[in-house]
Design a protein around this motif. Structure first.
Motif, PDB file in Angstrom:
ATOM      1  N   GLN A  59       0.851  -1.188   0.000  1.00  0.00           N
ATOM      2  CA  GLN A  59       0.000   0.000   0.000  1.00  0.00           C
ATOM      3  C   GLN A  59       0.884   1.234   0.000  1.00  0.00           C
ATOM      4  OE1 GLN A  59      -2.718  -0.980   3.327  1.00  0.00           O
ATOM      5  NE2 GLN A  59      -4.227   0.115   2.130  1.00  0.00           N
ATOM      6  N   VAL A  60       0.527   2.199  -0.803  1.00  0.00           N
ATOM      7  CA  VAL A  60       1.275   3.448  -0.866  1.00  0.00           C
ATOM      8  C   VAL A  60       0.803   4.337   0.276  1.00  0.00           C
ATOM      9  CG1 VAL A  60       1.682   5.503  -2.251  1.00  0.00           C
ATOM     10  CG2 VAL A  60       1.534   3.252  -3.346  1.00  0.00           C
ATOM     11  N   ASN A  61       1.706   5.118   0.802  1.00  0.00           N
ATOM     12  CA  ASN A  61       1.370   5.996   1.910  1.00  0.00           C
ATOM     13  C   ASN A  61       0.174   6.904   1.599  1.00  0.00           C
ATOM     14  OD1 ASN A  61       2.055   6.344   4.465  1.00  0.00           O
ATOM     15  ND2 ASN A  61       3.840   7.653   4.102  1.00  0.00           N
ATOM     16  N   GLY A  62      -0.805   6.847   2.442  1.00  0.00           N
ATOM     17  CA  GLY A  62      -1.930   7.771   2.257  1.00  0.00           C
ATOM     18  C   GLY A  62      -2.998   7.262   1.312  1.00  0.00           C
ATOM     19  N   ALA A  63      -2.739   6.151   0.635  1.00  0.00           N
ATOM     20  CA  ALA A  63      -3.770   5.667  -0.298  1.00  0.00           C
ATOM     21  C   ALA A  63      -4.382   4.383   0.244  1.00  0.00           C
ATOM     22  CB  ALA A  63      -3.155   5.400  -1.671  1.00  0.00           C
ATOM     23  N   MET A  64      -5.640   4.179  -0.107  1.00  0.00           N
ATOM     24  CA  MET A  64      -6.321   2.995   0.386  1.00  0.00           C
ATOM     25  C   MET A  64      -6.053   1.787  -0.491  1.00  0.00           C
ATOM     26  SD  MET A  64     -10.128   3.816   1.692  1.00  0.00           S
ATOM     27  CE  MET A  64     -10.641   2.133   1.541  1.00  0.00           C
ATOM     28  N   GLY A  65      -5.726   2.009  -1.737  1.00  0.00           N
ATOM     29  CA  GLY A  65      -5.635   0.911  -2.688  1.00  0.00           C
ATOM     30  C   GLY A  65      -4.195   0.444  -2.871  1.00  0.00           C
ATOM     31  N   ARG A  66      -4.007  -0.366  -3.903  1.00  0.00           N
ATOM     32  CA  ARG A  66      -2.676  -0.887  -4.200  1.00  0.00           C
ATOM     33  C   ARG A  66      -2.300  -0.505  -5.617  1.00  0.00           C
ATOM     34  NH1 ARG A  66      -2.271  -4.945  -0.136  1.00  0.00           N
ATOM     35  NH2 ARG A  66      -4.041  -4.473   1.213  1.00  0.00           N
ATOM     36  N   VAL A  67      -1.072  -0.020  -5.762  1.00  0.00           N
ATOM     37  CA  VAL A  67      -0.629   0.326  -7.107  1.00  0.00           C
ATOM     38  C   VAL A  67      -0.504  -0.936  -7.957  1.00  0.00           C
ATOM     39  CG1 VAL A  67       1.237   1.285  -8.452  1.00  0.00           C
ATOM     40  CG2 VAL A  67       0.558   2.389  -6.345  1.00  0.00           C
ATOM     41  N   SER A  68      -0.042  -1.983  -7.320  1.00  0.00           N
ATOM     42  CA  SER A  68       0.164  -3.204  -8.096  1.00  0.00           C
ATOM     43  C   SER A  68      -0.742  -4.302  -7.573  1.00  0.00           C
ATOM     44  CB  SER A  68       1.634  -3.622  -7.991  1.00  0.00           C
ATOM     45  OG  SER A  68       1.756  -5.010  -8.156  1.00  0.00           O
ATOM     46  N   THR A  69      -1.570  -4.850  -8.436  1.00  0.00           N
ATOM     47  CA  THR A  69      -2.374  -6.007  -8.075  1.00  0.00           C
ATOM     48  C   THR A  69      -2.144  -7.067  -9.136  1.00  0.00           C
ATOM     49  OG1 THR A  69      -4.047  -4.489  -7.211  1.00  0.00           O
ATOM     50  CG2 THR A  69      -4.683  -6.782  -7.466  1.00  0.00           C
ATOM     51  N   LYS A  70      -1.552  -8.186  -8.678  1.00  0.00           N
ATOM     52  CA  LYS A  70      -1.264  -9.238  -9.658  1.00  0.00           C
ATOM     53  C   LYS A  70      -2.140 -10.456  -9.400  1.00  0.00           C
ATOM     54  CE  LYS A  70       3.536  -8.308 -10.864  1.00  0.00           C
ATOM     55  NZ  LYS A  70       4.168  -7.374  -9.956  1.00  0.00           N
ATOM     56  N   VAL A  71      -2.247 -11.264 -10.417  1.00  0.00           N
ATOM     57  CA  VAL A  71      -2.965 -12.525 -10.287  1.00  0.00           C
ATOM     58  C   VAL A  71      -2.029 -13.636 -10.746  1.00  0.00           C
ATOM     59  CG1 VAL A  71      -4.898 -13.905 -11.118  1.00  0.00           C
ATOM     60  CG2 VAL A  71      -5.213 -11.482 -10.679  1.00  0.00           C
ATOM     61  N   THR A  72      -1.902 -14.686  -9.939  1.00  0.00           N
ATOM     62  CA  THR A  72      -1.046 -15.812 -10.322  1.00  0.00           C
ATOM     63  C   THR A  72      -1.861 -17.091 -10.286  1.00  0.00           C
ATOM     64  OG1 THR A  72       0.831 -14.732  -9.293  1.00  0.00           O
ATOM     65  CG2 THR A  72       1.054 -17.061  -9.780  1.00  0.00           C
ATOM     66  N   VAL A  73      -1.734 -17.887 -11.312  1.00  0.00           N
ATOM     67  CA  VAL A  73      -2.435 -19.172 -11.348  1.00  0.00           C
ATOM     68  C   VAL A  73      -1.381 -20.279 -11.269  1.00  0.00           C
ATOM     69  CG1 VAL A  73      -4.034 -20.641 -12.609  1.00  0.00           C
ATOM     70  CG2 VAL A  73      -4.255 -18.150 -12.733  1.00  0.00           C
ATOM     71  N   ILE A  74      -1.544 -21.126 -10.250  1.00  0.00           N
ATOM     72  CA  ILE A  74      -0.552 -22.174  -9.956  1.00  0.00           C
ATOM     73  C   ILE A  74      -1.175 -23.533 -10.233  1.00  0.00           C
ATOM     74  CG2 ILE A  74       0.849 -23.159  -8.110  1.00  0.00           C
ATOM     75  CD1 ILE A  74       1.689 -20.450  -8.369  1.00  0.00           C
ATOM     76  N   GLU A  75      -0.353 -24.420 -10.771  1.00  0.00           N
ATOM     77  CA  GLU A  75      -0.823 -25.797 -10.897  1.00  0.00           C
ATOM     78  C   GLU A  75      -0.732 -26.434  -9.524  1.00  0.00           C
ATOM     79  OE1 GLU A  75       0.142 -28.963 -14.274  1.00  0.00           O
ATOM     80  OE2 GLU A  75       1.657 -28.900 -12.673  1.00  0.00           O
ATOM     81  N   ALA A  76      -1.856 -26.933  -9.035  1.00  0.00           N
ATOM     82  CA  ALA A  76      -1.911 -27.350  -7.631  1.00  0.00           C
ATOM     83  C   ALA A  76      -0.942 -28.486  -7.321  1.00  0.00           C
ATOM     84  CB  ALA A  76      -3.332 -27.776  -7.290  1.00  0.00           C
ATOM     85  N   ALA A  77      -0.772 -29.420  -8.244  1.00  0.00           N
ATOM     86  CA  ALA A  77       0.056 -30.579  -7.950  1.00  0.00           C
ATOM     87  C   ALA A  77       1.543 -30.235  -7.840  1.00  0.00           C
ATOM     88  CB  ALA A  77      -0.148 -31.636  -9.028  1.00  0.00           C
ATOM     89  N   SER A  78       1.977 -29.270  -8.647  1.00  0.00           N
ATOM     90  CA  SER A  78       3.422 -29.044  -8.689  1.00  0.00           C
ATOM     91  C   SER A  78       3.844 -27.693  -8.152  1.00  0.00           C
ATOM     92  CB  SER A  78       3.902 -29.156 -10.139  1.00  0.00           C
ATOM     93  OG  SER A  78       3.195 -28.184 -10.898  1.00  0.00           O
ATOM     94  N   GLY A  79       2.937 -26.767  -8.055  1.00  0.00           N
ATOM     95  CA  GLY A  79       3.337 -25.429  -7.650  1.00  0.00           C
ATOM     96  C   GLY A  79       3.892 -24.623  -8.798  1.00  0.00           C
ATOM     97  N   LYS A  80       3.721 -25.117 -10.002  1.00  0.00           N
ATOM     98  CA  LYS A  80       4.276 -24.408 -11.158  1.00  0.00           C
ATOM     99  C   LYS A  80       3.326 -23.290 -11.573  1.00  0.00           C
ATOM    100  CE  LYS A  80       4.187 -26.320 -15.143  1.00  0.00           C
ATOM    101  NZ  LYS A  80       4.334 -26.942 -16.453  1.00  0.00           N
ATOM    102  N   SER A  81       3.917 -22.154 -11.981  1.00  0.00           N
ATOM    103  CA  SER A  81       3.088 -21.023 -12.366  1.00  0.00           C
ATOM    104  C   SER A  81       2.604 -21.217 -13.803  1.00  0.00           C
ATOM    105  CB  SER A  81       3.913 -19.734 -12.264  1.00  0.00           C
ATOM    106  OG  SER A  81       3.304 -18.717 -13.005  1.00  0.00           O
ATOM    107  N   LEU A  82       1.302 -21.155 -13.985  1.00  0.00           N
ATOM    108  CA  LEU A  82       0.717 -21.326 -15.322  1.00  0.00           C
ATOM    109  C   LEU A  82       0.340 -20.002 -15.965  1.00  0.00           C
ATOM    110  CD1 LEU A  82      -1.705 -24.267 -14.504  1.00  0.00           C
ATOM    111  CD2 LEU A  82       0.443 -24.441 -15.746  1.00  0.00           C
ATOM    112  N   TYR A  83       0.112 -19.017 -15.112  1.00  0.00           N
ATOM    113  CA  TYR A  83      -0.343 -17.746 -15.657  1.00  0.00           C
ATOM    114  C   TYR A  83      -0.005 -16.656 -14.666  1.00  0.00           C
ATOM    115  CZ  TYR A  83      -3.669 -13.980 -16.638  1.00  0.00           C
ATOM    116  OH  TYR A  83      -4.244 -12.763 -16.872  1.00  0.00           O
ATOM    117  N   GLN A  84       0.437 -15.518 -15.193  1.00  0.00           N
ATOM    118  CA  GLN A  84       0.611 -14.359 -14.342  1.00  0.00           C
ATOM    119  C   GLN A  84      -0.002 -13.150 -15.024  1.00  0.00           C
ATOM    120  OE1 GLN A  84       3.979 -13.213 -12.289  1.00  0.00           O
ATOM    121  NE2 GLN A  84       4.772 -15.273 -11.920  1.00  0.00           N
TER     122      GLN A  84
END
Lengths: 270, 438, 229
Positions: free
Chosen positions: B385-410
């Protein structure tokens, strides 16, 4: 058709001084409120008198902030003209029946003029309301100028126009930023005016009985509207519920107009 | 006839020119229209900013099923919005509804909205129940109380013929202090399994006497063929929680059941905290896991390592595997800087994989509890969170393969406008809720 | 001709008109006579559509709609019926704006005859002057019928004379006039027909000249017969 325009011009001309007066009043009160607010704020930080405490940095005060803090001043500026307009919804009819020489005689005897008379009075009211709204927008521009002139440089901060409009509680109702909300608010307002007109014509046609009928008619319309909004309980999708509400709204408007025209062409007495 | 005698002639000048009478009318009308047109033209949707979910890495089709819900808190306001790969939708018609109770205030979840789009007639009026679908069928089930009985109402839509059939059956009682709910709905071949959970509530609103039933329904025959009561072989006075199957396989359907109780509280039936002193102490809760197989109705105990903060662990079943997701360390929250994920094979009852996800490695400050679908975890990874702001400058989404922990999508929330304004606008976005369409 | 048939009207639980039938012909001056509250004004207003009848019909020859009615029949109420703030010339402008048959030359002639100052305000007029102004507004248009409600009540003697002059002038010549009054004495000599209303019904419908010639009675005499009994 030309009778409609002539009658409309007549209604507007009769009201022009009051309208101008309301506009002047609103602007003056708002200018004073804004000036006072900026002055107070500047004093709080000792800017004007130079009595500023060292180490206390003043927070900038944007135009939107000012508007957010003059709620009562704006309320004062808006409430009086609003009350006057509301009263005139009634008076625009009744003033023709008062006095030693009731003008209603002449107005009702204009050849082919009764329907035009109704719509002239209706559109006159709408014209006054929208002119006051438009004037309020102009006033905001003037107030912005006043802000630029009156505020000490130290406190100035730019703000978006829409922020300023959003900051005032009154504008959220009278000049909502979304056009669909505007249509809903003023659609309902228009319906209300039409219902009041129908009530007035009922009273002028049937006197005391007319008032009773008018009260019942109003209750019926309100009930229908409430039922329409409760159609959310039915298994309908939002777009369908909107269609239901719009249909009921349309029927009520049509009903009010039909009733008013029937009364004014055949049942009204002077 | 006599003429009128007139001493003087005076002509009344009809002086007012017609044009002046209309001047005021025209002036006011033009003024009003102009001012309002400028206002609404300019203000047009308050010039709110647009955002979209941009694919940084991996398969973009994964990103197309994601919808982020949250709000934009800039412009001195708070507007709810949803952001997806296509753009932003400000859903705050709720403000419209403030003055008049208008139906705009009905909002559907992303999944429901997707279903409505496909099967409009069938979905009418179906908002509170559970959906499950295969390639051919769409099932909707609701459990409603009626005259003290619990009635299960099932609607089956044949997707190919667009014809729907309704079924219903009684499923025990539903009296005032009872709770009846659907814990799971699974389609196994030609059968549909309705896992109904029922329990009473104690004076302090705690669960008591939980019972579990599996109603087996034959979809081709269109009738209930079996009612199985699942009796957990534990002492009375336990709480029940269910981890249901989120996979899309129509075989290997299990559900994992946890019977839990406070340590030492087994003697009293009901097991609620009766003394205030007891409830303030940190409770130690014992868990007994079981696995129930839908196909044959077999209930078996499950040898599972219970994580330390089980109360803040989410368990997801996918066919033969179960995933436990929890925040690293002894956290008592639902978001943190790193998550531990373990995979358990339900047949061999052994741990087959374990890995840790670090928010910093995924490009953010912390991780929120994920959604699980089709063997994948969908994480929202907010930045700092940036000082004084309620939101987030960066919001990412990561999709992981559950069995291996490998990242499928960012993916990342990006601003639809000049990059010079991006930081200022993004800092006012609060998008922490992830929903999946379909 | 204006024909009224079986007119009924109830006003606040009182039966004001209880089956009134009569007609007024063009080229004649017909007078509705009755005591106060007998329903005379109500009948005129009903003809002009300014108040509805409970029952009965009103027909004006050659008139199918209200629009034609107002062009062919003019109504002079017992007050000026213009806003008090209007000047007299504003009122004339109003009539010119809305009535096709408005005759400006005749309006000027009448204004001059009555010695009315167009710059005066309606609200400041005395009763007599207001009555004269009303006549201007009502007579200047080329209408076929003129209805007058109590044209003489409360007017001073000299104004009455002027108004009486108008009655005998060419301004009235071809038109049908329906007058109401309860003071018959002043204008009896002008009347052609008199209709006496009593208890909401027509008590007598007399041809004034005929009554005078054949029975040697004045209308006033007939009135005494009807209203004293």
């Amino acid at each position: 058709m030309s009778h409609y325009f002539k009658l409309l011009a007549l209604e507007v001309r009769r009201f022009r001084y009051i309208l101008a007066g309301m506009m002047a009043y609103a602007l003056i009160v708002e200018c004073l409120a804004v000036a006072r607010e900026i002055h107070n704020y500047a004093n709080r930080y000792g800017i004007k008198e130079g009595t500023r405490e060292p180490g206390v940095l003043p927070q900038t005060y944007s135009f939107a902030d000012v508007i957010g803090n003059v709620q009562s001043g704006f309320a004062l500026a808006v409430v009086l003209p609003l009350a006057a307009l509301l009263a005139y919804v009634l008076l625009i009819w009744y003033r023709d029946w008062f006095g030693r020489h009731p003008f209603a005689f002449r107005l009702l005897m204009v050849p082919g003029g009764r329907i035009s008379l109704y719509f002239a009075k209706l559109t006159a009211i709408l014209l006054f309301i929208f002119s006051m709204l438009a004037w309020q927008l102009v006033a905001m521009a003037i107030l912005k100028l006043e802000y630029a002139v009156v505020t000490p440089e130290l406190l100035k901060e730019s703000s978006r126009f829409t922020d300023a409009m959003y900051a005032s509680e009154i504008f959220k109702l009278l000049l909502p930023l979304r056009f669909t909300q505007f249509l809903i608010n003023y659609g309902m307002g228009l319906l209300a005016v039409m219902l009041v007109f129908a009530g007035i014509l009922l009273e002028r046609s049937y006197r005391i009985r007319g008032i009773v009928i008018a009260a019942l008619y109003l209750a019926l319309n309100v009930t229908l509207l409430v039922l329409a909004s409760m159609s959310i309980e039915l298994p309908l999708y939002p777009s369908e519920t909107v269609a239901v509400c719009l249909t009921i709204f349309g029927l009520e408007v049509a009903g009010a107009i039909w009733l008013s025209l029937k009364l004014i062409t055949g049942k009204v007495s002077v | 006839m006599a003429e009128l005698k007139a001493d003087y002639r005076q002509s009344v000048r009809l002086k007012r020119k017609r044009i002046f009478s209309y001047a005021w009318v025209g002036l006011l009308a033009a003024f009003s229209i102009a001012a309002l047109a400028v206002y609404y033209g300019y203000a047009s949707d308050e010039r709110l900013p647009g955002f979209h979910l941009e694919t940084m890495e991996g398969d973009a089709t994964i990103g197309s099923a994601i919808q982020l819900d949250g709000s934009y808190v800039g412009r001195k306001g708070n507007r709810t919005m949803t952001v997806d790969a296509e753009g932003t939708n400000y859903t705050d018609a709720n403000r419209v509804g403030r003055l008049f109770i208008l139906p705009f205030s009905k909002t559907y979840s992303a999944a429901t909205a997707a279903l409505i789009k496909e099967h409009r007639t069938f979905m009418r009026g179906k908002e509170y129940g559970t959906f499950e679908q295969t390639d051919d069928l769409l099932l909707y089930v609701e459990v409603v109380p009626k005259k003290g009985e619990a009635i299960v109402k099932l609607s089956v839509l044949n997707k190919k013929t667009e014809k729907a059939v309704e079924y219903s059956w009684a499923a025990g009682t539903w009296k005032p202090r009872e709770n009846v709910g659907l814990a799971d709905l699974q389609i196994e071949g030609k059968h549909a399994h309705f896992l109904l959970e029922r329990y009473g509530t104690t004076q302090s609103n705690m669960q008591s006497d939980p019972q579990l039933f599996d109603y087996v329904f034959d979809l081709t025959a269109g009738q209930l063929i079996d009612t199985r009561e699942i009796k957990l072989p534990v002492q009375a006075g336990f709480h029940l929680s269910v981890a249901n199957d989120r996979g899309t396989s129509i075989n290997l359907l299990h559900v994992v059941l946890f019977a839990s109780r406070e340590a030492g509280a087994g003697k009293e039936a009901g097991g609620d905290q009766s003394t205030p002193a007891a409830s303030e102490k940190a409770q130690i809760i014992e868990y007994e896991p079981f696995i129930y197989d839908y196909a044959d109705g077999r209930l078996q105990p499950l040898a599972l390592t219970i994580p330390v903060n089980m109360e803040h662990t989410n368990n997801y079943v996918d066919g033969d595997k179960m995933y436990s997701v929890t925040i690293s360390g002894n956290s008592t929250g639902w978001r943190g800087e790193s998550f531990d994920i373990t995979e358990t094979d339900l047949r061999t009852q052994s741990e087959t994989a374990a890995y840790t996800l670090l928010a910093s490695e995924l490009g953010g400050k912390e991780l929120l509890m994920p959604r699980f679908m089709d063997g994948k975890f969908y994480f929202v990874v907010p930045g700092a969170q940036v000082n004084g702001a309620m939101g987030r400058v960066s919001t990412k989404v990561t999709v992981i393969e559950a069995a291996s922990g490998k990242s499928l999508y960012q993916g990342q929330v990006a601003y639809d406008g000049p990059s010079s304004e991006a930081t200022a606008e993004l800092k006012d976005t609060v998008l922490l809720n992830l929903e999946l369409r379909s | 001709m204006i024909r009224i048939e079986n007119a009924h009207k109830r006003y606040r639980w009182r039966k004001v008109l209880d089956g009134v039938t009569f007609s007024a012909e063009k080229g004649q001056i017909t007078c509705l006579v009755g005591m106060n509250g007998a329903g005379k004004s109500t009948l005129l207003k009903a003809i002009m559509g300014l108040t509805p009848l409970s029952k009965g019909s009103i027909r004006v020859d050659g008139v199918g709609s209200k629009r034609e009615l107002y062009e062919k029949v003019s109504f002079i109420p017992d007050h000026a019926a213009m806003p008090g703030g209007y000047r007299l010339e504003d009122g004339l402008q109003f009539m010119a704006d809305y009535y096709k048959r408005w005759n400006e030359a005749r309006a000027n002639e009448l204004m001059a005859f009555f010695r009315l100052d167009p710059r005066d305000r309606v609200g400041n007029l005395s009763k007599g002057t207001a009555a004269k102004y009303g006549l201007v507004l009502g007579l200047a248009a080329d209408t076929e019928f003129v209805l007058m409600d109590e044209p003489f009540s409360g007017i001073d003697v000299f104004s009455r004379e002027m108004i009486g002059e108008v009655f005998s002038s060419r301004l009235i010549e071809d038109r049908g006039v329906l007058v109401t009054t309860h003071e018959i004495g002043e204008i009896e000599y002008l009347l052609d027909r008199a209709i006496l209303l009593k208890d909401g019904k027509v008590a007598r419908d007399i041809d004034c000249e005929q009554v005078r010639d054949e029975q040697g009675k004045s209308v006033l005499d007939v009135m005494r017969e009807v209203y004293r009994s």
